[in-house]
Write a protein that holds these residues in place. Structure first.
Motif, short mmCIF file in Angstrom:
data_model
loop_
_atom_site.label_atom_id
_atom_site.label_comp_id
_atom_site.label_asym_id
_atom_site.label_seq_id
_atom_site.Cartn_x
_atom_site.Cartn_y
_atom_site.Cartn_z
N THR A 285 0.83 -1.21 0.00
CA THR A 285 0.00 0.00 0.00
C THR A 285 0.86 1.26 0.00
OG1 THR A 285 -0.08 -0.02 2.39
CG2 THR A 285 -1.86 -1.15 1.25
N TYR A 286 0.30 2.29 -0.62
CA TYR A 286 1.05 3.55 -0.72
C TYR A 286 0.11 4.71 -0.45
CZ TYR A 286 4.19 0.45 -3.20
OH TYR A 286 5.00 -0.60 -3.53
N CYS A 287 0.69 5.81 0.00
CA CYS A 287 -0.08 7.03 0.21
C CYS A 287 -0.39 7.66 -1.15
CB CYS A 287 0.73 8.00 1.07
SG CYS A 287 -0.01 9.64 1.18
N ASN B 254 4.59 7.37 -0.25
CA ASN B 254 5.39 6.54 0.64
C ASN B 254 4.61 5.28 1.00
OD1 ASN B 254 8.01 7.66 1.26
ND2 ASN B 254 6.84 9.45 1.97
N SER B 255 5.33 4.23 1.23
CA SER B 255 4.66 2.97 1.56
C SER B 255 4.13 2.99 3.00
CB SER B 255 5.64 1.81 1.38
OG SER B 255 5.03 0.63 1.80
N VAL C 247 -6.29 4.37 -0.03
CA VAL C 247 -4.86 4.08 -0.17
C VAL C 247 -4.67 3.49 -1.57
CG1 VAL C 247 -4.50 3.67 2.29
CG2 VAL C 247 -5.08 1.76 0.80
N ILE C 248 -3.47 3.50 -2.01
CA ILE C 248 -3.20 2.91 -3.32
C ILE C 248 -2.55 1.56 -3.09
CG2 ILE C 248 -1.87 3.18 -5.45
CD1 ILE C 248 -3.98 5.28 -5.24
N ILE C 249 -3.06 0.55 -3.73
CA ILE C 249 -2.36 -0.72 -3.64
C ILE C 249 -1.73 -1.03 -4.98
CG2 ILE C 249 -3.86 -1.67 -1.83
CD1 ILE C 249 -4.99 -3.51 -4.14
N SER C 250 -0.63 -1.75 -4.90
CA SER C 250 -0.02 -2.17 -6.15
C SER C 250 -0.36 -3.64 -6.33
CB SER C 250 1.48 -1.93 -6.08
OG SER C 250 2.19 -3.08 -6.36
N ALA C 251 -1.06 -3.90 -7.40
CA ALA C 251 -1.44 -5.28 -7.67
C ALA C 251 -1.51 -5.47 -9.16
CB ALA C 251 -2.79 -5.60 -7.04
N MET C 252 -1.28 -6.65 -9.60
CA MET C 252 -1.37 -6.98 -11.03
C MET C 252 -0.57 -5.98 -11.86
SD MET C 252 -5.30 -8.17 -11.18
CE MET C 252 -5.92 -6.67 -10.53
N SER C 253 0.61 -5.68 -11.39
CA SER C 253 1.55 -4.79 -12.06
C SER C 253 0.95 -3.42 -12.38
CB SER C 253 2.15 -5.43 -13.31
OG SER C 253 1.14 -5.80 -14.20
N CYS D 274 3.45 12.02 5.47
CA CYS D 274 3.16 13.39 5.05
C CYS D 274 2.03 14.02 5.86
CB CYS D 274 2.83 13.46 3.56
SG CYS D 274 1.28 12.67 3.11
N LYS D 275 1.43 13.24 6.71
CA LYS D 275 0.40 13.71 7.65
C LYS D 275 -0.86 14.25 6.95
CE LYS D 275 2.41 13.08 11.77
NZ LYS D 275 3.71 12.59 11.40
N LYS D 276 -1.00 13.97 5.68
CA LYS D 276 -2.20 14.44 4.97
C LYS D 276 -3.35 13.47 5.19
CE LYS D 276 -0.48 17.34 1.27
NZ LYS D 276 0.14 17.28 -0.04
N SER D 277 -4.56 13.96 5.13
CA SER D 277 -5.73 13.11 5.35
C SER D 277 -5.97 12.20 4.15
CB SER D 277 -6.97 13.97 5.57
OG SER D 277 -8.10 13.12 5.61
N LEU D 278 -6.34 10.98 4.46
CA LEU D 278 -6.61 10.02 3.39
C LEU D 278 -8.10 9.91 3.08
CD1 LEU D 278 -4.23 7.16 4.54
CD2 LEU D 278 -3.76 8.91 2.82
N ILE D 279 -8.91 10.64 3.88
CA ILE D 279 -10.36 10.54 3.70
C ILE D 279 -10.77 11.09 2.33
CG2 ILE D 279 -12.60 11.34 4.60
CD1 ILE D 279 -11.39 9.51 6.59
N VAL D 280 -11.63 10.36 1.67
CA VAL D 280 -12.16 10.82 0.38
C VAL D 280 -13.53 11.41 0.64
CG1 VAL D 280 -12.43 10.23 -2.04
CG2 VAL D 280 -11.09 8.75 -0.55
N LYS D 281 -13.65 12.72 0.43
CA LYS D 281 -14.87 13.42 0.83
C LYS D 281 -16.10 12.97 0.04
CE LYS D 281 -12.84 17.51 2.80
NZ LYS D 281 -12.08 18.68 2.35
#
Lengths: 274, 608
Positions: B17-19, B24-25, B101-107, B80-87
């Motif tokens: 997972t990444y921000c 950053n992971s 969050v961003i996941i890396s999957a299936m290339s 980075c202390k930024k909010s991950l909430i999607v309004k």
């Protein structure tokens, strides 16, 4: 698969006759029509005019000269061997009707096709004059058959080893001078021969039909490889021909187009020998 | 996370997972501890939140005790202390806010969502969100042969989707209620349904779904002009690129074939009626399959020594492998369809003769007569019709000369006249047989190029040059009467003509000479005369093609049907199949009625 039921070598083995079992084609084929043969899986498709047929036995005959790889391969086949594909009948049949006196001219292997057409004209009640030519005596084919069909027959050889010495045009000119009842001339043979015959008959304004043999692949009007210029129009030999009004055919172009693959033919033959 | 995407990932897949802001992971790996670490805000206190990195494992570790069912106020990236909430989004199950969050999957990178309600195990999306996210998945490209490599061989260019890519692409389909794509398809393949089955990983069922209306998906997936048909009306195409329907169709069919899942369908009871089909191209094969399935005995007559029609002699190996065509034809044979090669109908049997033996006939002989432009020098050597060139190469395998006996026309400087698929096929074939320069000469502009987008793209990749708005007016020959150059004239576009395309007009005085040693004329075809020579009572239209009732495809001769290029003029494989389907339906209706009529008096006689 089509079986070769009889094989006959003529003219020092340079001309071969095959009788092939093809009942459906034998039932339908008419004089002047051709078949396309593919010997084996890697073979090319070559057009060969049907030289005779026996409807009841279900047999068609083809006569060919050994010139390239495929025909060389065909010579090596024996009676009982199988040909991969035989398609036909293709092309339009010769238009045979009772016109009176016709002169049938055949040169070299062309006699094979000619005798089939001549037979049809004879059966239609015409007076048939035959002129057949070859390089020398040994290369002459189907003399007996032609003798039986024709009311008159003249034979010429280039070297004079048999019949009259010279080309077929000489006796033709003689006939055209002497007879005024000649309604039609049919010429089948090398392009140069057909060209010269047409040049001569044009002077006497006598309708002349020729049978053309351009490079062909499918034989059903699809590839356009067999295009010939007739009366300044592009015609396809396989579906519009192979017989055309000789006075309207562009023989020069046909000669050029037929010599396109000489190098490849040689390469192919060398490859097969190697 | 996208509902469909979840399904591709196996249970307990380890997620990287990444921000979404600083990239950053979130993953932390220490000895045997694998976790995803966040900062959370709960009751205005910052809390350490650790989640299991495995999919569908909802282990949560919090630095302060929180009751199940309570909702976190915020979720922050620890770096980075930024909010991950999607309004603009909410949990599809409980309506709580969600963090992204961003996941890396299936290339590739896929957005993944975490519900803020402690204990809620949802990470799917609402329909509206799904739509928004789906637009973020790009149209998947097919892996293909490298362009520098493929110009030296005749193997197929695209390798086709992997299962992974197909699932991803299938996930892009919006499953519209009124699917426009189906209307764009000449045989109305149930597109959303088969794509949904792919997404559910029921690929064999997807294949069956397609085959309800299209028997040859492996062929259509490769050669249909999808961008003008199904894909042109795809809603996804309005905002992004359309769903790659053709590629999915091809994937499904290839999967079915490779996994040996193709089964002969149930053949209905023998009707006792016989159907003759003339031509084994796409139209004829469709009628054969449909009628055989309905219980008719079917015989297909083919003029050439090989079956498949244009699929065999026309379309090159690198675009449609012949093994696929032969597989489909073998399938028909297994169904009990008889195939007679080397039969030129019109010559060996006339249509009238066929009708003595057969109850109905279908003419699908294509438009096989090549058109020439009628300009000077067209009969020079090394000027070919596209038909001859392709027939030599594909049917006769001239590219393997002298192993195969048919000579190969070889050129170093090749010009192909025309801008359709056939022109592209010729150009790309010439390139593969060693031509150093191949140029497409087309009289209109790029916009009007009638070829499939993919073919133009592939041709360009392979280094084929395009001389647009150019027309040849004369070929110049050498002394040995083979072509050495051609004179061209530049064109400009004038008023639209009958076809709606702008008419090209020559610009006077713009002539120039172009050196060429091989010319391939690919400017279209006309109707083949063989059938007409022996069937003069077959009515033809103004353009010389067979006139057929568009609703039944029946011709002016009763019980004789026709379809494909011999009716419409040069068109596509799928349109021929569409016509074949209409003909089969009408034929079946007519012959069924005839059967019933015949059976009735029989019953009466038994009564007596």
């Amino acid at each position: 698969m089509f079986q070769i039921v009889r094989k006959q070598e003529m003219a020092r083995g340079t001309i071969i006759r095959f009788d092939i079992s093809a009942p459906k084609i034998a039932k339908k084929v008419k004089a002047g029509q051709f078949v396309i043969i593919r010997v084996n899986e890697t073979g090319e498709r070559i057009p060969l005019t049907v030289a005779d047929k026996d409807e009841f036995a279900g047999i068609i005959s083809i006569i060919f000269q050994v010139v390239g790889k495929t025909t060389a391969l065909m010579r090596s086949l024996k009676e009982g061997d199988l040909l991969r594909d035989v398609v036909g009948p293709l092309g339009r049949p010769a238009e045979v009707e009772k016109v009176g006196t016709v002169i049938m001219i055949g040169g070299g292997t062309g006699v094979a096709i000619l005798h089939h057409v001549a037979k049809a004209f004879k059966q239609a009640g015409n007076y048939v004059i035959g002129i057949m030519g070859s390089k020398d005596k040994e290369l002459l084919i189907l003399e007996n058959e032609m003798t039986q069909i024709c009311d008159e027959l003249v034979i010429t050889t280039d070297d004079g080893s048999y019949g009259e010495r010279g080309f077929v045009t000489q006796p033709l000119q003689k006939y055209l001078e002497e007879r005024d009842d000649v309604k039609l001339v049919y010429a089948i043979g090398p392009i140069i021969m057909m060209k010269n015959v047409c040049k001569l008959t044009e002077k006497y304004k006598i309708q002349t039909m020729v049978s053309l043999n351009p490079v062909m692949i499918d034989g059903t009007g699809m590839c356009g490889g067999c295009r010939v210029k007739v009366n300044d129009e592009t015609r396809f030999c396989c579906v519009d021909g192979p017989d055309f009004d000789g006075h309207k055919v562009d023989f020069e172009e046909l000669m050029n187009r037929n010599s396109l693959y000489l190098k490849e033919e040689k390469d192919s033959l060398l490859f097969s020998i190697r | 996370m996208l509902e469909h995407d979840v399904k591709y990932l196996k249970f307990k897949t380890y997620l990287n997972t990444y921000c979404p802001h600083c990239h950053n992971s979130f993953n932390v790996e220490k000895k045997d501890v694998r976790q995803i670490e966040f900062k959370a805000v709960f009751n205005q206190n910052e809390v350490d939140l650790k989640l299991s990195p495995y999919l569908d494992v909802f282990d949560v570790d919090l630095s302060v005790p929180i009751e199940k069912g309570e909702v976190l106020d915020d979720l922050l990236c620890p770096t980075c202390k930024k909010s991950l909430i999607v309004k603009e989004m909410a949990c599809g199950e409980c309506g709580s806010p969600v963090g992204e969050v961003i996941i890396s999957a299936m290339s590739k990178l896929i957005p993944f969502f975490v519900c803020m309600k402690y204990g809620c195990e949802w990470h799917g999306l609402t329909k509206a969100d799904e739509r928004r996210i789906k637009l973020k998945i790009p149209r998947q490209d097919m892996p293909e042969q490298d362009q520098t490599l493929r110009v030296h061989n005749f193997q197929e260019v695209p390798y086709g989707y992997t299962t992974e890519l197909a699932l991803l692409e299938a996930g892009r389909c919006l499953q519209c209620k009124n699917p426009q794509c189906v209307l764009g398809c000449p045989v109305n393949v149930p597109i959303p349904q088969f794509i949904a089955l792919i997404a559910e990983e029921k690929i064999d069922e997807a294949a069956k779904k397609i085959k309800e209306t299209n028997l040859f998906p492996a062929i259509c997936g490769r050669v249909c002009p999808q961008e003008n048909q199904c894909e042109s009306t795809c809603i996804m195409g309005h905002k992004d690129k359309p769903v790659a329907i053709g590629r999915l169709e091809r994937f499904v069919a290839d999967y079915e074939r490779k996994m040996d899942l193709v089964r002969v369908p149930i053949i209905k009871e023998n009707t006792g009626q016989k159907i003759a089909i003339i031509g084994s191209g796409p139209g004829g094969l469709t009628v054969a399959a449909d009628m055989r399935q309905l219980g008719y005995s079917v015989t297909v007559f083919e003029a050439l020594h090989e079956t498949g029609g244009v699929l065999t002699y026309g379309i090159p190996e690198f675009r449609l492998p012949k093994s696929i065509v032969q597989f489909e034809i073998n399938f028909l044979k297994e169904m009990g369809v008889r195939i007679e090669t080397n039969h030129v109908i019109g010559n060996i049997h006339t249509i009238d003769e066929l009708l003595l033996e057969f109850d109905a006939a279908f003419i699908g002989v294509g438009a096989g007569l090549p058109t020439f432009m009628g300009i000077e020098g067209e009969s020079l050597g090394h000027v070919f019709s596209a038909n001859e060139y392709l027939t030599r190469m594909n049917l006769m395998k001239a590219y393997r000369f002298p192993e195969y006996d048919t000579p190969m026309p070889k050129g170093f400087n090749v010009a192909v006249i025309g801008g359709g698929n056939v022109a592209m096929d010729c150009a790309r074939t010439a390139k593969r047989t060693g031509a150093t320069e191949v140029t497409i000469v087309y009289r209109r502009s790029r916009q009007e190029l009638p070829a499939r987008g993919e073919e133009v793209h592939h041709a360009q990749e392979e280094g084929i040059k395009f001389k647009l708005l150019t027309n040849p007016i004369r070929y110049i020959g050498t002394d040995s009467k083979t072509v050495k150059a051609m004179e061209c004239i530049k064109m400009e576009l004038g008023e639209p003509d009958a076809s709606g395309r702008r008419r090209p007009v020559p610009i006077e005085g713009s002539n120039y000479i172009m050196d060429v040693d091989l010319v391939i004329v690919a400017v279209g075809n006309g109707p083949n005369p063989v059938i007409f020579q022996s069937t003069p009572d077959l009515k033809r239209n103004k353009r010389g093609y067979i006139e057929a009732n568009p609703e039944t495809m029946e011709t002016s001769k009763e019980f004789v049907y026709a379809g494909g290029d011999i009716v419409t003029g040069s068109a596509t494989v799928i349109e021929a199949m569409g016509a074949g389907r209409i003909a089969a339906r009408a034929m079946h209706a007519k012959l069924s009625a005839l059967r019933e009529k015949k059976n009735k008096p029989k019953k009466e006689t038994t009564k007596r």
